[in-house]
Design an enzyme around this catalytic site. Sequence first.
Site, PDB file in Angstrom:
ATOM      1  N   ASP A 118      -3.265   4.351  -1.966  1.00 37.18           N
ATOM      2  CA  ASP A 118      -4.332   4.793  -0.747  1.00 37.18           C
ATOM      3  C   ASP A 118      -4.464   6.306  -0.849  1.00 37.18           C
ATOM      4  OD1 ASP A 118      -5.578   4.824   1.570  1.00 37.18           O
ATOM      5  OD2 ASP A 118      -4.193   4.258   2.887  1.00 37.18           O
ATOM      6  N   ASP A 143     -13.502  15.042  -2.847  1.00 40.36           N
ATOM      7  CA  ASP A 143     -13.879  16.203  -3.230  1.00 40.36           C
ATOM      8  C   ASP A 143     -15.240  16.367  -3.734  1.00 40.36           C
ATOM      9  OD1 ASP A 143     -13.607  19.038  -4.353  1.00 40.36           O
ATOM     10  OD2 ASP A 143     -11.464  18.724  -4.211  1.00 40.36           O
ATOM     11  N   ARG A 198       3.191  -0.767  10.920  1.00 39.10           N
ATOM     12  CA  ARG A 198       4.177  -0.638  11.908  1.00 39.10           C
ATOM     13  C   ARG A 198       4.463  -1.983  12.464  1.00 39.10           C
ATOM     14  NH1 ARG A 198       1.443   4.682  14.274  1.00 39.10           N
ATOM     15  NH2 ARG A 198      -0.447   3.562  13.265  1.00 39.10           N
ATOM     16  N   LYS A 226       0.782  -1.344   0.086  1.00 39.74           N
ATOM     17  CA  LYS A 226      -0.174  -0.062  -0.112  1.00 39.74           C
ATOM     18  C   LYS A 226       0.915   1.133  -0.005  1.00 39.74           C
ATOM     19  CE  LYS A 226      -2.175   1.660   3.912  1.00 39.74           C
ATOM     20  NZ  LYS A 226      -1.832   3.297   3.782  1.00 39.74           N
ATOM     21  N   LYS A 255      -7.136   8.270  -0.705  1.00 41.69           N
ATOM     22  CA  LYS A 255      -8.224   8.778  -0.112  1.00 41.69           C
ATOM     23  C   LYS A 255      -8.643  10.025  -0.810  1.00 41.69           C
ATOM     24  CE  LYS A 255      -6.913   6.615   4.441  1.00 41.69           C
ATOM     25  NZ  LYS A 255      -5.737   6.191   4.144  1.00 41.69           N
ATOM     26  N   THR A 273     -10.113   3.963  10.828  1.00 38.06           N
ATOM     27  CA  THR A 273      -9.748   3.357  12.127  1.00 38.06           C
ATOM     28  C   THR A 273      -9.195   3.969  13.449  1.00 38.06           C
ATOM     29  OG1 THR A 273      -7.777   2.332  11.094  1.00 38.06           O
ATOM     30  CG2 THR A 273      -9.897   0.920  10.963  1.00 38.06           C
TER      31      THR A 273
HETATM   32  O1  C5P Z   1       0.933   1.150  10.964  1.00 42.54           O
HETATM   33  P1  C5P Z   1      -0.324   0.643  10.709  1.00 42.54           P
HETATM   34  O2  C5P Z   1      -0.532  -0.697  10.670  1.00 42.54           O
HETATM   35  O3  C5P Z   1      -1.235   1.463  11.875  1.00 42.54           O
HETATM   36  O4  C5P Z   1      -0.839   1.212   9.425  1.00 42.54           O
HETATM   37  C1  C5P Z   1      -2.257   1.204   8.789  1.00 42.54           C
HETATM   38  C2  C5P Z   1      -2.057   1.840   7.611  1.00 42.54           C
HETATM   39  O5  C5P Z   1      -3.490   1.745   6.992  1.00 42.54           O
HETATM   40  C3  C5P Z   1      -1.743   3.282   7.559  1.00 42.54           C
HETATM   41  O6  C5P Z   1      -1.055   3.612   6.241  1.00 42.54           O
HETATM   42  C4  C5P Z   1      -2.974   4.036   7.347  1.00 42.54           C
HETATM   43  O7  C5P Z   1      -2.815   5.338   6.860  1.00 42.54           O
HETATM   44  C5  C5P Z   1      -3.907   3.295   6.880  1.00 42.54           C
HETATM   45  N1  C5P Z   1      -5.255   3.463   7.302  1.00 42.54           N
HETATM   46  C6  C5P Z   1      -5.860   3.337   8.467  1.00 42.54           C
HETATM   47  N2  C5P Z   1      -7.080   3.524   8.658  1.00 42.54           N
HETATM   48  C7  C5P Z   1      -8.042   3.726   7.577  1.00 42.54           C
HETATM   49  C8  C5P Z   1      -7.568   3.867   6.221  1.00 42.54           C
HETATM   50  C9  C5P Z   1      -6.132   3.556   6.081  1.00 42.54           C
HETATM   51  O8  C5P Z   1      -5.029   3.078   9.251  1.00 42.54           O
HETATM   52  N3  C5P Z   1      -9.325   3.759   7.743  1.00 42.54           N
END
Ligand code: C5P
Length: 237
Positions: free
Chosen positions: A60, A65, A215, A33, A62, A124
């Site tokens: 991604d 607009d 992460r 991603k 997002k 999330t």
């Molecule tokens: O590091 P981590 O596992 O929290 O990364 C989650 C990834 O998913 C990040 O790139 C974040 O921008 C993305 N994301 C998110 N929640 C959403 C949409 C995308 O955490 N609703």
Amino acid sequence: MADNRLIVALDVHSMTDVHTLIERLGDSVSYYKVGMELFYRVGTEVLTYLHDQKKSIFLDLKLHDIPNTVAEGLCSLINLHADMLNVHASGGYEMMRISVERVHEKAAQDGIPTPKLIAVTILTSIGSDDWKEMGFSQEIRKQVIRFASLAKKAGMDGVVASPQEAAAIREACGPDFLIVTPGIRPAGADINDQSRIATPSAALQNGASHLVVGRPIRAAKDPKAAAEAIIREMERV
Ligand code: C5P
């Protein structure tokens, strides 16, 4: 070893960091991603690189607009090898419907596969206190289902949602709808800034079709071992 249901978030800042992580993860990860953090710094170079490495790409960005701007924005991204693109469902039904229509037309015109289009429901990282503070009284879960149903009606292929809402979305939107869930934390991992989280196996049991993990893999001492442990957990479901 790779499992195409695992999408690793490439939230790094340079092509050097991209090369290092992709090389370290090797064949264990096939889907990446690319979000705004990386794309705004390095641009399309990362997409060409991932495509050359035969990796699948979720771009991604997002988009959010007015309908025409989002639809045209997506059409501008369509030749960059992304397998999946996304918009915010809160942009509304018409924005999603026109996006689906134009992206299909543009892909057919250019003779390329149509990328999957998915909608972000509610981030999330937002918990129920944040949600109330923003002025919403409806339960988060109900609003997520509403956004998912609207996305489906507009012809979108799926949604991004918390693993905690995946089961209800699966029930409302049927077996073929994509449910991409960030907020994945293996048991015992740091939660960081996420809020509505689940383990990899719980997310799949709830009906997620893809897991986005950042992460917990990137920050691990051995990212490849961390990815493989997650894949083993996914395969036990
Ligand atoms: O590091 P981590 O596992 O929290 O990364 C989650 C990834 O998913 C990040 O790139 C974040 O921008 C993305 N994301 C998110 N929640 C959403 C949409 C995308 O955490 N609703």
